[in-house]
Every structure is written in structure tokens, then in C-alpha cells.
Design a protein around this motif. Sequence first.
Motif, PDB file in Angstrom:
ATOM      1  N   LEU A   1       0.826  -1.210   0.000  1.00  0.00           N
ATOM      2  CA  LEU A   1       0.000   0.000   0.000  1.00  0.00           C
ATOM      3  C   LEU A   1       0.861   1.263   0.000  1.00  0.00           C
ATOM      4  O   LEU A   1       0.502   2.269  -0.618  1.00  0.00           O
ATOM      5  N   GLN A   2       2.002   1.202   0.679  1.00  0.00           N
ATOM      6  CA  GLN A   2       2.923   2.348   0.665  1.00  0.00           C
ATOM      7  C   GLN A   2       3.462   2.600  -0.741  1.00  0.00           C
ATOM      8  O   GLN A   2       3.744   3.748  -1.111  1.00  0.00           O
ATOM      9  N   ASP A   3       3.599   1.531  -1.520  1.00  0.00           N
ATOM     10  CA  ASP A   3       4.060   1.686  -2.908  1.00  0.00           C
ATOM     11  C   ASP A   3       3.077   2.516  -3.724  1.00  0.00           C
ATOM     12  O   ASP A   3       3.474   3.230  -4.661  1.00  0.00           O
ATOM     13  N   ILE A   4       1.783   2.420  -3.395  1.00  0.00           N
ATOM     14  CA  ILE A   4       0.763   3.201  -4.105  1.00  0.00           C
ATOM     15  C   ILE A   4       0.964   4.689  -3.821  1.00  0.00           C
ATOM     16  O   ILE A   4       0.947   5.525  -4.733  1.00  0.00           O
ATOM     17  N   GLN A   5       1.188   5.021  -2.543  1.00  0.00           N
ATOM     18  CA  GLN A   5       1.416   6.427  -2.172  1.00  0.00           C
ATOM     19  C   GLN A   5       2.710   6.943  -2.777  1.00  0.00           C
ATOM     20  O   GLN A   5       2.781   8.082  -3.257  1.00  0.00           O
TER      21      GLN A   5
ATOM     22  N   CYS B   1      -8.412   0.647  -1.480  1.00  0.00           N
ATOM     23  CA  CYS B   1      -9.270   1.803  -1.814  1.00  0.00           C
ATOM     24  C   CYS B   1      -8.802   3.051  -1.076  1.00  0.00           C
ATOM     25  O   CYS B   1      -8.736   4.143  -1.662  1.00  0.00           O
ATOM     26  N   HIS B   2      -8.479   2.885   0.209  1.00  0.00           N
ATOM     27  CA  HIS B   2      -8.014   4.022   1.017  1.00  0.00           C
ATOM     28  C   HIS B   2      -6.694   4.565   0.477  1.00  0.00           C
ATOM     29  O   HIS B   2      -6.525   5.785   0.338  1.00  0.00           O
ATOM     30  N   ALA B   3      -5.763   3.652   0.154  1.00  0.00           N
ATOM     31  CA  ALA B   3      -4.459   4.074  -0.375  1.00  0.00           C
ATOM     32  C   ALA B   3      -4.620   4.766  -1.728  1.00  0.00           C
ATOM     33  O   ALA B   3      -3.966   5.775  -1.998  1.00  0.00           O
ATOM     34  N   PHE B   4      -5.493   4.219  -2.577  1.00  0.00           N
ATOM     35  CA  PHE B   4      -5.728   4.839  -3.885  1.00  0.00           C
ATOM     36  C   PHE B   4      -6.328   6.232  -3.718  1.00  0.00           C
ATOM     37  O   PHE B   4      -5.928   7.181  -4.400  1.00  0.00           O
TER      38      PHE B   4
END
Length: 525
Positions: free
Chosen positions: A169-173, A333-336
Amino acid sequence: LTLPQFVQLMDNFVGEDISLPTVKRLSAFIKGEYKQTKEEKMKQLEKVHHMSHMAQRKQLLEALFEKWDSNARGFLDLKEVSAILTRFKGGTGKVALMKAKEQLFSQYPQLSRVGKLSPKAFQTFLELIASEFNGNEDETIDNLVKFLTTRVEKSHTESLQSSARRNWLQDIQQAAETSGTSMEPVYKAVFKALSQDMEAHGDNKRISAYIALLEENQLSPEQGQVLLRYVACTADDAPYVLNQVLHRDMKGVSFAAIDQGQPIYVPKVQLHGNIHFWNSDRPVEERKGSLLVLPLRDARWRVFGILGLDTLQDQCEKAIFLTHEITFYEGVCHAFSKAYHHICMRENVLQVAVTALDWLYPRTPSIHTVTTYLVAPGKDKNYALYKMITTDNTGQKEIHSSPVVLLREENLLRDYLFKCTDSSEVTLISVHGEHHIAVPLHDLSRQTLGIFDISIGQHKKLPPEEQKDLQKMLKTAQAACSEILQRCLEETEPTHVLEAERVANVRHAGILFHRFMLQELRECV
């Protein structure tokens, strides 16, 4: 003043042509004349201690939130947290809990409707509870943290799973922070996270995934005021899904997920009767599998689109989505959403810059060029500068869709830009006889968000009227950017946010500049 700010202030004060003996005399003068009373020193020490204490508390409560939010959904269930807290101190704190809830709902009106605690709201909630007890507030918070920590049990396997998922998820940010204003790297990071999790924790199911965003339906409003446009999907589905449009009057459960604000799970699509199949080439007998549709929400819980997943490509009868997978997809969804709105914020800031430069150029013929940079994370915890807009001496602008990335170690002649970023103060310098004014744009904590690199050629300074207009532009641009960042905070009641409204907001960011300019004019009159 921080050390970089003090150095920059002195550097600007003495200028470039000053002799070393003069610098030494100035240094001796400041050392001799700068005095601080005991009261001032104590006040400063108290301020530093308070800031350090609040930072430690924030870190402590964030770690507790993360422990509870094991699937990285980005929120906790208020009912679940409240139910546990009723047993704090043997149940003696129920009145404190009720009073804290009332105050929490007044600060976050949407909470009474959605019942979800963000990290910020969770911290506020615990601080409000602690304030209702007699005695030392810090001690009460420590006891609350210990109490809540013991109520979370995770096995070694669950801890490993949680850690891996957080990294994905950190990779998305990170994709959002290092992509300029392009959404493509973010979409890729989302689908990569889903794929990695399916491989590691989902029995290697074959899935399709897609993202659709709400838009205003301008062409056929009789089919509904809003539509869903599919802006990204997994590679195999692109010929059938990408850029497709789903209307309310078509088959599908996506609008139900949007209206209810909850994930909708269909274990067997072949038995449902209200599923829209984009791939019409797939035989009816192969239209089997599970479907999951999750609403995408912004920081204020407004729905702006959906994330969909299905297992139609996997012919295994047991290709279903388990509870731990669904909760992880809520985390995706939250990370996106965070990544998407980070890029929206950058687009808005750049629109302010474009509007500000349009206003400035006719009034300042002595300015040769202005280059606009955004600050982003770089290698090894350093930062990079992204060249986003280049404006020449006629006011013609080039907006870089693929921004040039500047790293400090590779750009010694532009080190003044990095000094400006470090100090978050105006930096004056001459490079090869060309004078530059580097001006930072601040975020809400006065960290550098972006930079205007203004070249005034051979002039050591601008004529008074042009200098006045430049200062007016910079002040107004900063006010507009602060307004944009303020709007990102959790404040308003949840309502639908249209993709078309996001596009309008980019234009509105430019309007903000003129609004602040008009306000200043009214104040002068």
C-alpha cells in the motif's frame, strides 16, 4: 528560526559581493548584540518541550491505530472501539466516553453517519476521553494506550501478512508522490498490490480489477445525472473495459455500492441476474465467478468512484473472496484515494501557478523566465525537485507532462533551489551573471511544497513597481495554495463528488487566485 533559515537570512542580508572581514564583523556584532532574557529562554524551552511531547504522543497514537488497523483499511469502526472502551478502568469511564463522543461528533459531523475513525479522529477521540477524567491527562492517555494495546491479539502469520500488505500500500502512495501529476503509475501500483496479495495470500486466484470514477452525465441525463467511467483496469481486460461508461439504467451493482457506501459482494454472478458483463465474447456458460465492488471515498467520506474485482477468468469453483481479502481491498481503496487526491492537490497548485504567472507577466517586463518546481521524495530519504512549468520572457508557458527530475548531487549550479527548499525562505543568487530569486510555496506546516525560480537576467533587482507586483503575486499565490490544502482536511458532511467536479476544481484553483487578489484590493479600498 531553524539553522537553515538563519543561514539563508544572513546570506540574503550580506549579498554576494561582501568581503570576509565584513562578514566577520557582522558575526561579532550579532553575537554581541543578540540577547535573550531568562523569561524568553524559558518560554522557548517550554515551547520546544511541548512540541516534542505532542510529536511523541502523535507517534504513540499512530502506532496504536496501526496495531488495531491490521489490514491497513485506513479507518477503525467507531462502534467496535467504543465497545472496548466501555470496559476501561472497570467500566467507570462510560460517562467520559459519552461526553467525548458528543464532542467528537461536533468536530467531525460525518462520523455520526459513517461511524469510521480516521487516524486523526482516533487521536482526537482518545484525547477527548482523557480530558474527561480527573488527574494527569498524559497518564490517562498512557493507560488508554496500554489498555487498547492488550485488546489486540495477532499471530505471527497475521503480523507478517499485515506487514507485507502495508508495504504494498505504501508503494501506491510513493507512486503518487513521484509521478508528477500523472495517474498512470498510481493505477499500475494498485493493480500490482492486488496481484501481489493474490499471489501471497489469495491462493493465486486469477482476478480482473478495474477503477471507475463518477462523472456528470452531460450527454444523456435521462439515463441518470451521473455515470461511471472506467479509467483503468488489468491488462487482459483493457479491450473490453477501458474507457467504457456505466449508466444507472444499465445492469450492475456498482451504483448500489456507491449509494450504500458499502462493499457489495456477489459470490456467484451466474445466479445474480443483475450483472453487467463487458466482455460480450465470453460464452454464457463461462460467465461464472465472484464479483466485489467497493466504493472509493475521499478524506471526508464522499464517494467518488469504485474499485471492482472479479474471478471470471478463474474457472475454479472455489474462486471466492475471503473476509481478510475484502478488508485488504478496503485498504487498497483508502491508499488509492490518498494517492488520487494528492495528485489532484498538485494539479490545483499548478493551476494556481499558471494563473499567477498569467497575471504577473504583463506587469513585469524585467523578468526573463520563471520555472516552477514541485518538491517530491527522492532517493535514500532525500528529496527531488520536479520541473513542472517553464515560462519564457514573453509569458509563453511549457507545462511538462513528463517532468524533469532534479537531484541535489547532480545539480550543483542549482543548489540554491535546494537551499530554498531546506530553509523554506526566499533565496537570492547570481549564476553565471544571471540573477535569480527562488521563492518557496509553503504547505500548512510551512514546509516547502514548490518553488518559483525567477530569473531577472543582468538586473540585480527589479524596478520598485515590478517588485511590488511580484510580491503581490507571490502573497496571493501562497494564500490560494493554503486554501487548497485546507480544503483537503476532514471537515464537511459527506456528499457525492463527481469526477467532473474535480476537473472544474482545477479551473476553480485558478479562480481562487483572482478571488484573493480581489479581497486584497477591497481591503485596500
